[in-house]
Design a protein around this motif. Structure first.
Motif, PDB file in Angstrom:
ATOM      1  N   UNK A   4       2.412 -17.159 -22.907  1.00  0.00           N
ATOM      2  CA  UNK A   4       1.097 -16.537 -23.048  1.00  0.00           C
ATOM      3  C   UNK A   4       1.198 -15.181 -23.736  1.00  0.00           C
ATOM      4  N   UNK A   5       2.145 -14.369 -23.307  1.00  0.00           N
ATOM      5  CA  UNK A   5       2.284 -13.045 -23.918  1.00  0.00           C
ATOM      6  C   UNK A   5       2.776 -13.160 -25.356  1.00  0.00           C
ATOM      7  N   UNK A   6       3.709 -14.075 -25.603  1.00  0.00           N
ATOM      8  CA  UNK A   6       4.213 -14.260 -26.962  1.00  0.00           C
ATOM      9  C   UNK A   6       3.098 -14.743 -27.885  1.00  0.00           C
ATOM     10  N   UNK A   7       2.307 -15.693 -27.417  1.00  0.00           N
ATOM     11  CA  UNK A   7       1.188 -16.206 -28.217  1.00  0.00           C
ATOM     12  C   UNK A   7       0.200 -15.097 -28.541  1.00  0.00           C
ATOM     13  N   UNK A   8      -0.170 -14.331 -27.518  1.00  0.00           N
ATOM     14  CA  UNK A   8      -1.122 -13.231 -27.718  1.00  0.00           C
ATOM     15  C   UNK A   8      -0.556 -12.207 -28.695  1.00  0.00           C
ATOM     16  N   UNK A   9       0.715 -11.866 -28.539  1.00  0.00           N
ATOM     17  CA  UNK A   9       1.342 -10.882 -29.421  1.00  0.00           C
ATOM     18  C   UNK A   9       1.318 -11.340 -30.865  1.00  0.00           C
ATOM     19  N   UNK A  10       1.643 -12.607 -31.090  1.00  0.00           N
ATOM     20  CA  UNK A  10       1.661 -13.118 -32.459  1.00  0.00           C
ATOM     21  C   UNK A  10       0.251 -13.199 -33.038  1.00  0.00           C
ATOM     22  N   UNK A  37      11.227 -12.838 -25.532  1.00  0.00           N
ATOM     23  CA  UNK A  37      10.210 -13.882 -25.421  1.00  0.00           C
ATOM     24  C   UNK A  37      10.795 -15.288 -25.524  1.00  0.00           C
ATOM     25  N   UNK A  38      12.026 -15.409 -26.057  1.00  0.00           N
ATOM     26  CA  UNK A  38      12.488 -16.710 -26.535  1.00  0.00           C
ATOM     27  C   UNK A  38      13.630 -17.285 -25.709  1.00  0.00           C
ATOM     28  N   UNK A  39      13.726 -18.595 -25.757  1.00  0.00           N
ATOM     29  CA  UNK A  39      14.798 -19.312 -25.085  1.00  0.00           C
ATOM     30  C   UNK A  39      16.146 -18.942 -25.696  1.00  0.00           C
ATOM     31  N   UNK A  40      17.179 -19.222 -24.939  1.00  0.00           N
ATOM     32  CA  UNK A  40      18.530 -18.862 -25.358  1.00  0.00           C
ATOM     33  C   UNK A  40      18.932 -19.606 -26.627  1.00  0.00           C
ATOM     34  N   UNK A  41      19.501 -18.863 -27.575  1.00  0.00           N
ATOM     35  CA  UNK A  41      20.118 -19.470 -28.744  1.00  0.00           C
ATOM     36  C   UNK A  41      19.193 -19.839 -29.881  1.00  0.00           C
ATOM     37  N   UNK A  42      17.891 -19.541 -29.774  1.00  0.00           N
ATOM     38  CA  UNK A  42      16.952 -19.947 -30.823  1.00  0.00           C
ATOM     39  C   UNK A  42      17.283 -19.261 -32.148  1.00  0.00           C
ATOM     40  N   UNK A  43      17.388 -20.059 -33.202  1.00  0.00           N
ATOM     41  CA  UNK A  43      17.579 -19.558 -34.560  1.00  0.00           C
ATOM     42  C   UNK A  43      16.600 -20.268 -35.495  1.00  0.00           C
ATOM     43  N   UNK A  47       5.342 -21.935 -29.924  1.00  0.00           N
ATOM     44  CA  UNK A  47       5.390 -21.415 -28.562  1.00  0.00           C
ATOM     45  C   UNK A  47       5.984 -22.450 -27.600  1.00  0.00           C
ATOM     46  N   UNK A  48       5.563 -23.697 -27.764  1.00  0.00           N
ATOM     47  CA  UNK A  48       6.014 -24.787 -26.895  1.00  0.00           C
ATOM     48  C   UNK A  48       7.522 -24.973 -26.977  1.00  0.00           C
TER      49      UNK A  48
END
Length: 314
Positions: A295-301, A30-36, A285-286
């Motif tokens: 959208x899918x990540x928001x709904x899942x959370x 779901x996430x952008x590269x490298x997010x920590x 999410x932004x």
């Protein structure tokens, strides 16, 4: 690539942040590269050392222990916003704040500091804490920023009036850039001449609140009595994620990945300790979800929050 985010309020947003951390771990697609998650920041109320935002409420020792254990077991530091600029020497012995620092004194957790008085106290009594130099210091010149980076701070938060000032950012030596933190989604009006005074007023209010609940635990606290300049009426404090994107201080996620990270910067703070949980979730999410997956990540959370009882519309 490392894109390290410091996220708001390990106490008030405890369930939201825990579920978000689990989703980041188990649904990385779901996430952008490298997010920590570099840290969850905030305080356990009632913390007289707290600054930046006045925070009420009362946390018991059991909850404090649970939050520390929950996030630290996942390798995520708690970073305490001990940035009250109005502190006096008598406040250093505060029983609750010292208890919290002792409970979290394991070498992983951190503190954000502004007051030289409190900073010196933490350095002497809790040397295992990594210290962050606060945005409340208003480091709004290149000279001031570079001078702070020469000191013994784990991270230095640059004044967000310098966000997007690339002619200045280019002059920062490469070895300093990984230690600079950008407050990316500030709701405050750029160039506000009252911001430092507002920080001090917040500190005075926090002290007054803590003293009030000790004497009158069952009576409401009248914050207006300690806000003679009416900072609480600031029209900008309730701006949401969709209202701040045109501010010159705003850093977009595209700019983070396309400009800041290639320049060697990797620390980004998302404010929101007193924002609604829905605004905080949308901001996550932004910044961190891939645009095509938001959208899918928001709904899942949201669904996970509903199933866990963290969110209810009943």
């Amino acid at each position: 690539m490392r894109v390290r985010f410091h996220l708001p309020d390990f106490s008030g947003n405890f369930k939201l942040n825990l579920l978000f951390a689990e989703m980041l771990k188990h649904r990385p697609e779901f996430f952008r590269e490298g997010v920590e998650i570099a840290s969850f920041y905030g305080v356990f109320p009632p913390s007289i050392w707290n600054g930046g935002r006045t925070q009420g409420g009362v946390c018991d020792k059991t909850f404090v222990k649970q939050v520390i254990k929950t996030f630290n077991e996942r390798g995520i530091p708690l970073r305490f916003t001990f940035t009250n600029p109005a502190l006096e020497k008598k406040h250093l012995s505060d029983q609750f704040c010292n208890m919290v620092l002792n409970m979290a004194n394991n070498g992983l957790n951190e503190a954000i500091v502004m007051s030289p008085l409190l900073e010196d106290y933490i350095r002497r009594n809790f040397p295992d804490y990594k210290l962050t130099s606060s945005t409340c210091k208003r480091l709004d010149t290149l000279e001031g920023l570079l001078g702070e980076l020469e000191k013994d701070y784990h991270i230095v938060v640059m004044d967000y009036d310098l966000n997007n000032r690339f002619e200045l950012l280019e002059k920062i030596p490469m070895e300093y850039r990984p230690r600079i933190e950008f407050l990316s989604n500030a709701c405050c009006e750029p160039g506000c001449p009252r911001r430092s005074a507002h920080y001090h007023s917040i500190g005075v209010q926090q002290i007054a609140y803590n003293e009030h609940i000790k004497k009158y635990p069952n009576l409401p606290f009248n914050v207006e009595k300690y806000d003679p300049d009416h900072f609480r009426d600031c029209p900008y404090s309730q701006r949401g994620i969709f209202e701040i994107r045109n501010l010159r201080t705003h850093i977009s996620p595209e700019d983070i990945w396309e400009k800041y990270v290639p320049m060697g910067f990797e620390q980004f703070k998302i404010e929101g300790r007193t924002a609604s949980p829905i605004n905080v979730l949308e901001t996550y999410m932004y910044y961190m979800a891939k645009p095509e997956c938001r959208d899918e990540a928001r709904f899942t959370l949201l669904k996970t929050m509903e199933n866990s009882g963290a969110l209810s519309f009943k």
